[in-house]
Scaffold this motif. Structure first.
Motif, PDB file in Angstrom:
ATOM      1  N   UNK A  28       0.837  -1.206   0.000  1.00  0.00           N
ATOM      2  CA  UNK A  28       0.000   0.000   0.000  1.00  0.00           C
ATOM      3  C   UNK A  28       0.869   1.252   0.000  1.00  0.00           C
ATOM      4  N   UNK A  29       1.936   1.241   0.782  1.00  0.00           N
ATOM      5  CA  UNK A  29       2.843   2.394   0.809  1.00  0.00           C
ATOM      6  C   UNK A  29       3.585   2.544  -0.509  1.00  0.00           C
ATOM      7  N   UNK A  30       3.977   1.420  -1.101  1.00  0.00           N
ATOM      8  CA  UNK A  30       4.701   1.446  -2.380  1.00  0.00           C
ATOM      9  C   UNK A  30       3.873   2.086  -3.486  1.00  0.00           C
ATOM     10  N   UNK A  31       2.555   1.821  -3.495  1.00  0.00           N
ATOM     11  CA  UNK A  31       1.701   2.297  -4.593  1.00  0.00           C
ATOM     12  C   UNK A  31       0.771   3.428  -4.166  1.00  0.00           C
ATOM     13  N   UNK A  32       0.984   3.951  -2.945  1.00  0.00           N
ATOM     14  CA  UNK A  32       0.236   5.124  -2.455  1.00  0.00           C
ATOM     15  C   UNK A  32      -1.272   4.929  -2.516  1.00  0.00           C
ATOM     16  N   UNK A  33      -1.725   3.742  -2.082  1.00  0.00           N
ATOM     17  CA  UNK A  33      -3.160   3.447  -2.004  1.00  0.00           C
ATOM     18  C   UNK A  33      -3.430   2.784  -0.659  1.00  0.00           C
ATOM     19  N   UNK A  34      -4.681   2.473  -0.388  1.00  0.00           N
ATOM     20  CA  UNK A  34      -5.029   1.835   0.874  1.00  0.00           C
ATOM     21  C   UNK A  34      -4.782   0.325   0.808  1.00  0.00           C
ATOM     22  N   UNK A  35      -4.679  -0.304   1.974  1.00  0.00           N
ATOM     23  CA  UNK A  35      -4.529  -1.763   2.019  1.00  0.00           C
ATOM     24  C   UNK A  35      -5.754  -2.443   1.416  1.00  0.00           C
ATOM     25  N   UNK A  36      -6.926  -1.829   1.586  1.00  0.00           N
ATOM     26  CA  UNK A  36      -8.155  -2.376   1.022  1.00  0.00           C
ATOM     27  C   UNK A  36      -8.073  -2.411  -0.508  1.00  0.00           C
ATOM     28  N   UNK A  37      -7.513  -1.344  -1.089  1.00  0.00           N
ATOM     29  CA  UNK A  37      -7.358  -1.300  -2.552  1.00  0.00           C
ATOM     30  C   UNK A  37      -6.372  -2.357  -3.016  1.00  0.00           C
ATOM     31  N   UNK A  38      -5.267  -2.527  -2.278  1.00  0.00           N
ATOM     32  CA  UNK A  38      -4.289  -3.562  -2.629  1.00  0.00           C
ATOM     33  C   UNK A  38      -4.938  -4.937  -2.572  1.00  0.00           C
ATOM     34  N   UNK A  39      -5.739  -5.182  -1.541  1.00  0.00           N
ATOM     35  CA  UNK A  39      -6.417  -6.472  -1.410  1.00  0.00           C
ATOM     36  C   UNK A  39      -7.335  -6.716  -2.601  1.00  0.00           C
ATOM     37  N   UNK A  40      -8.051  -5.675  -3.012  1.00  0.00           N
ATOM     38  CA  UNK A  40      -8.957  -5.793  -4.150  1.00  0.00           C
ATOM     39  C   UNK A  40      -8.167  -6.046  -5.442  1.00  0.00           C
ATOM     40  N   UNK A  41      -7.051  -5.335  -5.602  1.00  0.00           N
ATOM     41  CA  UNK A  41      -6.204  -5.541  -6.787  1.00  0.00           C
ATOM     42  C   UNK A  41      -5.644  -6.956  -6.825  1.00  0.00           C
ATOM     43  N   UNK A  42      -5.249  -7.473  -5.661  1.00  0.00           N
ATOM     44  CA  UNK A  42      -4.699  -8.826  -5.606  1.00  0.00           C
ATOM     45  C   UNK A  42      -5.744  -9.867  -6.007  1.00  0.00           C
ATOM     46  N   UNK A  43      -6.984  -9.655  -5.624  1.00  0.00           N
ATOM     47  CA  UNK A  43      -8.048 -10.591  -6.020  1.00  0.00           C
ATOM     48  C   UNK A  43      -8.215 -10.613  -7.536  1.00  0.00           C
ATOM     49  N   UNK A  44      -8.150  -9.421  -8.154  1.00  0.00           N
ATOM     50  CA  UNK A  44      -8.278  -9.349  -9.617  1.00  0.00           C
ATOM     51  C   UNK A  44      -7.055  -9.962 -10.281  1.00  0.00           C
TER      52      UNK A  44
END
Length: 521
Positions: A28-44
């Protein structure tokens, strides 16, 4: 093959380089987004990886790591991902190509040579030729050409297209979510850093003061993305004029706007710019700035009595398009939104400058587009359908994804307002104390709801018929009926809130999306 967004593409490329588990927080820190967004991206990404026999392995406390039974699959995917980065769309992630494209755009119509570029960037002529091929693929849709001749290499096109391309490059350098403790006036730290890096601190400070005077003269502030857009384009104009590279605009004809106060403001801004750079500007630069001002969205201020809107922000055409758009969207989702005054005002103020942007071919970037497409997928899809069906009556120009993203946010807010006031029946069979706790927690999560009753499952059906609630929330299974039912725990936790929201919004929107898709088969 499943599609992934540009951010998911970068995340996948990053994960392919990792040999150890990476935590969601670090990603999340690397891509300047929330952990929730990272989790959603990982699912996709996981769905995308299934076709490669690869998966994103998740371990509690450790993070995520890409794993595959066959290492060759990982290597093959890495080659494909890195190859895609060499495509035209990969120019933004490639520092050297950005610099070469920036140089060609900044200096056009002047020429350079492959040898000079090779010497400047310390790479072979063959690599420069490959970079130019990719740059050419990127600029062609922007209405520009890469001209190669015996005398040299240059970009050919009109001045507006050159400036749009330069703005796209600079926008690519901006990290709007960059952490920083200092906000430089209206500019966020990421935008300020990119503009200073490109144009210098003094010119940035001058344009900042110029736009402050402009907003005072207009008596209303511009919205943030539009403010940054006009900020960037004025800097580009100054940059190209001081280097003697402005192109002629053969399509320009003298226009008289003496009665338009915005045109007067634009004229004063050009006079100040001429004084700053010590050079005269072509007559059409007043028209250029005028176009950008009237194509900019307004930052609507709110107070306890509602939005503070200026009458000049409305137009008959914008009103007409807004009414048609809201009606079309309401029919798509089978929810009546025409009485939502907040939606109407928000859209009509946004659509008036949107029409101008389409007419003048002004591109606006939406930094939240990837998040909107991911988090508001159904709303975005349905907004795109409504926009395509309505705007075709008014303009032949297509509305971009970035513009649709801004409109989708207005509709999402309106749909969420639809659930703000609901008449709800609670069905709870675990005792009066628990039922009071459930009622208390529901009202804390949805304070504008009216609890019409708290009953047992034995009387639920008759009470539902008598009270006609909008929704039934139950802790026990009930026979199916016409009124929607959401099953929750007696403690009504965050997961229960999501279930309620999904039932009232997400499911309905998803059904509308699927229903429309079926009609198109």
């Amino acid at each position: 093959m499943k599609m992934i967004t540009s951010r998911q593409h970068r995340l996948l490329r990053f994960l392919l380089q990792q040999q150890e588990y990476a935590t969601l927080l670090s990603l999340a820190e690397q891509f300047a987004v929330s952990e929730k967004t990272i989790q959603r991206d990982l699912n996709i990404i996981n769905d995308y990886l299934a076709e490669w026999n690869i998966r994103a392995d998740k371990k509690a406390g450790a993070g995520v790591l890409l794993v595959a039974e066959n290492m060759a699959d990982l290597l093959q995917l890495e080659q494909k991902i890195n190859g895609e980065n060499d495509d035209a769309g990969g120019i933004m992630g490639h520092a050297r190509r950005v610099k070469i494209a920036s140089q060609l755009l900044s200096e056009t119509p002047k020429e350079t040579s492959i040898n000079k570029l090779s010497e400047r960037y310390f790479i072979s002529n063959a690599s420069i030729v490959n970079d130019l091929r990719i740059i050419e693929e990127w600029i062609t849709p922007l209405g520009l050409q890469l001209i190669r001749s015996q005398s040299g290499t240059r970009i050919k096109g009109n001045e507006n297209s050159v400036r749009q391309a330069m703005a796209a490059l600079i926008n690519g350098l901006m990290n709007h979510q960059e952490p920083g403790s200092v906000n430089h006036s209206r500019l966020d730290p990421g935008s300020y850093k990119a503009l200073v890096q490109y144009f210098g601190e003094e010119d940035v400070a001058f344009v900042q003061a110029l736009l402050q005077e402009m907003e005072q003269a207009l008596a209303y502030p511009l919205g943030e993305p539009y403010y940054i857009n006009i900020f960037t384009h004025i800097l580009i104009m100054m940059h190209r004029r001081t280097r003697g590279n402005l192109l002629d605009n053969p399509g320009y004809v003298t226009r008289s706007h003496v009665d338009d106060p915005v045109f007067v403001v634009a004229g004063k801004m050009v006079a100040e710019i001429e004084q700053r750079i010590g050079l005269p500007l072509p007559e059409d630069e007043v028209w250029f700035i005028y176009q950008y001002i009237i194509s900019s969205g307004v930052l609507v201020m709110e107070n306890q009595s509602g939005s503070l809107l200026h009458a000049e922000l409305f137009s008959d055409e914008a009103r007409d398009i807004t009414l048609h758009l809201v009606t079309k969207f309401s029919r798509l989702i089978n929810i009546e939104l025409n009485l939502d005054q907040q939606l109407y005002e928000g859209l009509v103020v946004h659509i008036r400058p949107l029409i101008n942007r389409l007419n003048y071919q002004i591109i606006i970037r939406n930094p939240l587009l990837d998040d909107i497409k991911n988090e508001l997928a159904d709303i975005y899809y349905l907004t795109r359908i409504a926009v395509e069906q309505v705007f075709v009556r008014y303009t032949p120009r297509a509305v971009s994804d970035d513009e649709v993203g801004y409109l989708a946010v207005h509709f999402q807010a309106a749909v969420e307002r639809q659930i703000a006031r609901k008449r709800v029946l609670l069905v709870c069979s675990t005792g009066i104390g628990t039922s009071h706790l459930l009622k208390s927690r529901i009202l804390r999560a949805f304070p504008d709801w009216e609890i019409v009753g708290v009953v047992s499952s034995a009387t639920a059906q008759s009470v539902t018929q008598q009270m006609a609630p909008d929704l039934v929330i139950s802790t026990v299974h009930l026979p199916e009926g016409e009124t929607p039912v959401v099953y929750v725990t007696a403690f009504f936790n965050d997961a229960d809130i999501r279930r309620v929201t999904d039932k009232l919004i997400t499911e309905k929107l998803h059904q509308a999306s699927e229903a429309y898709a079926v009609t198109q088969l």
